[in-house]
Every structure is written in C-alpha cells, then in structure tokens.
Design a protein around this motif. Structure first.
Motif, PDB file in Angstrom:
ATOM      1  N   LEU A  68      11.545  61.642   3.636  1.00  0.00           N
ATOM      2  CA  LEU A  68      11.743  62.787   2.739  1.00  0.00           C
ATOM      3  C   LEU A  68      11.858  64.074   3.553  1.00  0.00           C
ATOM      4  O   LEU A  68      12.774  64.882   3.347  1.00  0.00           O
ATOM      5  N   MET A  69      10.931  64.280   4.491  1.00  0.00           N
ATOM      6  CA  MET A  69      10.937  65.492   5.311  1.00  0.00           C
ATOM      7  C   MET A  69      12.186  65.558   6.182  1.00  0.00           C
ATOM      8  O   MET A  69      12.774  66.629   6.358  1.00  0.00           O
ATOM      9  N   SER A  70      12.624  64.417   6.707  1.00  0.00           N
ATOM     10  CA  SER A  70      13.828  64.385   7.539  1.00  0.00           C
ATOM     11  C   SER A  70      15.063  64.756   6.728  1.00  0.00           C
ATOM     12  O   SER A  70      15.942  65.494   7.202  1.00  0.00           O
ATOM     13  N   LEU A  71      15.161  64.252   5.501  1.00  0.00           N
ATOM     14  CA  LEU A  71      16.304  64.574   4.641  1.00  0.00           C
ATOM     15  C   LEU A  71      16.360  66.072   4.349  1.00  0.00           C
ATOM     16  O   LEU A  71      17.435  66.693   4.422  1.00  0.00           O
ATOM     17  N   VAL A  72      15.211  66.646   4.023  1.00  0.00           N
ATOM     18  CA  VAL A  72      15.161  68.072   3.707  1.00  0.00           C
ATOM     19  C   VAL A  72      15.552  68.904   4.926  1.00  0.00           C
ATOM     20  O   VAL A  72      16.307  69.876   4.821  1.00  0.00           O
ATOM     21  N   SER A  86      13.013  72.893  10.036  1.00  0.00           N
ATOM     22  CA  SER A  86      12.798  72.054  11.213  1.00  0.00           C
ATOM     23  C   SER A  86      11.550  71.200  11.039  1.00  0.00           C
ATOM     24  O   SER A  86      10.656  71.528  10.250  1.00  0.00           O
ATOM     25  N   LEU A  87      11.522  70.092  11.771  1.00  0.00           N
ATOM     26  CA  LEU A  87      10.361  69.204  11.792  1.00  0.00           C
ATOM     27  C   LEU A  87       9.582  69.446  13.080  1.00  0.00           C
ATOM     28  O   LEU A  87      10.170  69.588  14.159  1.00  0.00           O
ATOM     29  N   ARG A  88       8.279  69.490  12.951  1.00  0.00           N
ATOM     30  CA  ARG A  88       7.420  69.697  14.118  1.00  0.00           C
ATOM     31  C   ARG A  88       6.390  68.564  14.159  1.00  0.00           C
ATOM     32  O   ARG A  88       5.807  68.216  13.127  1.00  0.00           O
ATOM     33  N   HIS A  89       6.186  67.994  15.337  1.00  0.00           N
ATOM     34  CA  HIS A  89       5.259  66.875  15.475  1.00  0.00           C
ATOM     35  C   HIS A  89       4.213  67.209  16.547  1.00  0.00           C
ATOM     36  O   HIS A  89       4.532  67.818  17.566  1.00  0.00           O
ATOM     37  N   ASP A  90       2.979  66.803  16.274  1.00  0.00           N
ATOM     38  CA  ASP A  90       1.927  66.922  17.292  1.00  0.00           C
ATOM     39  C   ASP A  90       0.962  65.758  17.110  1.00  0.00           C
ATOM     40  O   ASP A  90       1.230  64.829  16.327  1.00  0.00           O
ATOM     41  N   ALA A  95       4.992  68.288  10.518  1.00  0.00           N
ATOM     42  CA  ALA A  95       5.049  69.483   9.676  1.00  0.00           C
ATOM     43  C   ALA A  95       6.495  69.866   9.423  1.00  0.00           C
ATOM     44  O   ALA A  95       7.377  69.651  10.259  1.00  0.00           O
ATOM     45  N   LEU A  96       6.726  70.439   8.252  1.00  0.00           N
ATOM     46  CA  LEU A  96       8.027  70.963   7.863  1.00  0.00           C
ATOM     47  C   LEU A  96       7.933  72.475   7.941  1.00  0.00           C
ATOM     48  O   LEU A  96       7.055  73.083   7.314  1.00  0.00           O
ATOM     49  N   VAL A  97       8.818  73.111   8.728  1.00  0.00           N
ATOM     50  CA  VAL A  97       8.788  74.561   8.929  1.00  0.00           C
ATOM     51  C   VAL A  97      10.067  75.157   8.353  1.00  0.00           C
ATOM     52  O   VAL A  97      11.167  74.752   8.721  1.00  0.00           O
ATOM     53  N   VAL A  98       9.905  76.134   7.453  1.00  0.00           N
ATOM     54  CA  VAL A  98      11.048  76.722   6.741  1.00  0.00           C
ATOM     55  C   VAL A  98      11.299  78.135   7.241  1.00  0.00           C
ATOM     56  O   VAL A  98      10.382  78.959   7.306  1.00  0.00           O
ATOM     57  N   ILE A 165       4.276  73.296   6.035  1.00  0.00           N
ATOM     58  CA  ILE A 165       3.335  72.363   5.430  1.00  0.00           C
ATOM     59  C   ILE A 165       3.236  71.154   6.348  1.00  0.00           C
ATOM     60  O   ILE A 165       4.242  70.662   6.862  1.00  0.00           O
ATOM     61  N   GLY A 166       2.005  70.685   6.598  1.00  0.00           N
ATOM     62  CA  GLY A 166       1.787  69.564   7.498  1.00  0.00           C
ATOM     63  C   GLY A 166       1.109  68.398   6.802  1.00  0.00           C
ATOM     64  O   GLY A 166       0.379  68.584   5.827  1.00  0.00           O
TER      65      GLY A 166
END
Length: 309
Positions: A68-72, A86-90, A95-98, A165-166
């Motif tokens: 879902l996050m990847s599609l958005v 963008s997608l952020r991973h740790d 997390a989805l960053v707008v 949002i993470g």
C-alpha cells in the motif's frame, strides 16, 4: 471554488488539473469557511478509494501495508502533480513521508489528508486497529489538534521537520486477506497510461509554477523560464500553443491571483505587492488592477474588507 479562481466545470473532465496557486487558495478559503483548521483530516477520514482513479482500486487489492505504501509513493502524481511521497526505512520499520513543491497549503491540509487516508486504509485492509509507530506533522501546535492524536491513536508530533507516518515491520508485512495480485497489476497499467497522458497535457501548469517561483526576483522573462525548464524559447512557445496558452496569459493569470490574495488578505503595502508581482513601476500595477478588477488596488482592498465585514 469561484473565490479561488477555479473553474468548477473542470471537475467533470477526467484529466483536467487545477493550478497549484488556485488549489492552495481554495484550501485556505475552505478552512476559513468551515472554521475547521483540520479540514485536511476530515478529507482523509471521508474520501473513498474508488475516487482516486486506478490508484484507489489498486490499494483495495494490495497484499500488505508495505505494498500500500509503495503504491502511494510510486503514484502520488495521480492525486497531485505537486505532491511527492517517499518511503523511508530504518531499524524500527518503514515510514511514508509527504512533501509538496513550493511549500505547503494552509495547515498542511493536503498532506494530512494523504496520511489520514493511508492510515484509514491500513486499518480497513488489516481488519483491525493498526497503531502507527509515530506520526509527525510540520504544522504548528494549535487549539483542537488533539483530534489528530485521537484519529491516529498515538501522540502526534507537531512542528516537526516532516509530514510522515511510520509503522513497524510486523505491521507492514502482515498479509491482507483481500489481496488480488492480478487486479493490482491491471490498475497499475491503467495508472501508467493515465500518467502518460497527463504528462503530455500539463506543460502549462509547469510554466505557471515556474513563473510563480521567479516572480519575487522581478518580472519573469520568457527566455529565463525556458532555461529553467531546460527548453528553448521556441519549444516552450510551441508546447504552450498546443494547449491553447501563451506565456503572457499565464504570467497575467499568476499575477491576478496573487494580487487578489495579497490585497484581500494581508497587510502588505500596495507598492510592495506591485514589486512582488514583478511590476517595476507602481502605475503599471495600478493599470493591471483596473484591467483585472475594474478599480485601483486600494479600492479593491477596501471592497474586499467591506465584503468580509
């Protein structure tokens, strides 16, 4: 929409888009009219996936929160050509960053709407209450923002550097019972076809944005805008003609909208507004206002104040 200078008839044209400057003015007017500083949250709570073209339908058929996050993130331009996600991973999760080009609309309304929509879909598709690991928003603290905490079920950090949002990895990889890989693929193809057509039809919007960015430094010249867009003057003019537009008409459109905004809302002096719009001579600004509003800048400001009263 009329107050924001937006043509409501374009709502019925599937591939029509509205200029960023008009949309941001619309958000401000809507927030003022409703008295709801979190109008973006209300939109995120209520918007239906099926209204978001193939993106919404792909979301309904996706296999996990990660998908879902990847599609958005991949297809954010379906919703807005000025929004990029963008997608952020740790180590803690994803997390989805707008973000939005050229700043943000009032109270970060569109960004909040996007995050609220994603969160709602995450809960619906999981068929349970998903708890984010964090939510951060760039808007400053204000009365009533506890609604954000109630909606996202975590304390929302305001005044942050990013609207994001993470979720934990355990939540992002949980498979959805409604997953349908074939439907996701079919809708992704529809999205790509749509974006391909959109890219060919939005050149004038790119010019509008560039004009707006360059105005504070003086009247934008055709050759300078073309250079910033990586085009020759002849190519820029040809592309505008294909959309029945001209550079001068777009420059005039941006100036008129900003003039109306600054004269009706704000305390900038008339002379300062004229300079910010790229008019080197106040008399030229005055003549333009007579052409736009059939009165002088001061008279237009007074008229707007009387309407507010």
């Amino acid at each position: 929409m009329a107050g924001a200078g937006l043509d409501a008839n374009r709502l019925n044209v599937p591939e029509a888009r509205f200029p960023m400057i008009g949309v941001r003015r619309f958000w401000r007017l809507a927030i003022e009219a409703t008295g709801d500083p979190l109008l973006g949250l209300r939109l995120g709570e209520e918007v239906q996936p099926a209204t978001l073209h193939g993106l919404g339908l792909a979301i309904l058929a996706c296999g996990s929160l990660s998908e879902l996050m990847s599609l958005v993130a991949r297809y954010a331009t379906v919703l807005s050509t000025t929004m990029y996600i963008s997608l952020r991973h740790d180590a803690g999760g994803s997390a989805l960053v707008v973000n939005t080009l050229g700043g943000s609309e009032m109270n970060h309304a569109a960004r909040i709407a996007m995050l609220a929509f994603v969160y709602r879909q995450a809960c619906k598709l999981s068929q349970r209450q998903v708890i984010p690991s964090f939510v951060t928003l760039g808007m400053p603290p204000a009365p009533g923002t506890e609604r954000l905490d109630q909606y996202f079920h975590v304390p929302v950090t305001l005044g942050a550097e990013a609207d994001a949002i993470g979720f934990t990895y355990a939540d992002t990889i949980e498979p959805y019972a409604s997953a349908n890989t074939m439907l996701v693929g079919l809708n992704e193809k529809a999205i790509r076809d749509y974006l391909s057509r959109l890219e060919r039809s939005l050149f004038s919007d790119r010019v509008l944005t560039q004009i707006q960015d360059m105005l504070p430094s003086g009247e934008p010249k055709l050759v300078d805008v073309a250079t910033h867009l990586g085009l020759s003057v002849r190519t820029l003019q040809r592309k505008l003609r294909q959309e029945n537009q001209s550079f001068q008409a777009l420059l005039d459109q941006v100036r008129r909208t900003l003039a109306s905004d600054w004269l009706s809302h704000g305390n900038l002096a008339v002379v300062e507004i004229g300079y910010r719009l790229g008019f080197s001579d106040p008399s030229n600004f005055c003549r333009a206002c007579h052409r736009w509003f059939c009165c002088s800048p001061s008279e237009y400001r007074q008229r707007c104040l009387q309407l507010v009263t």
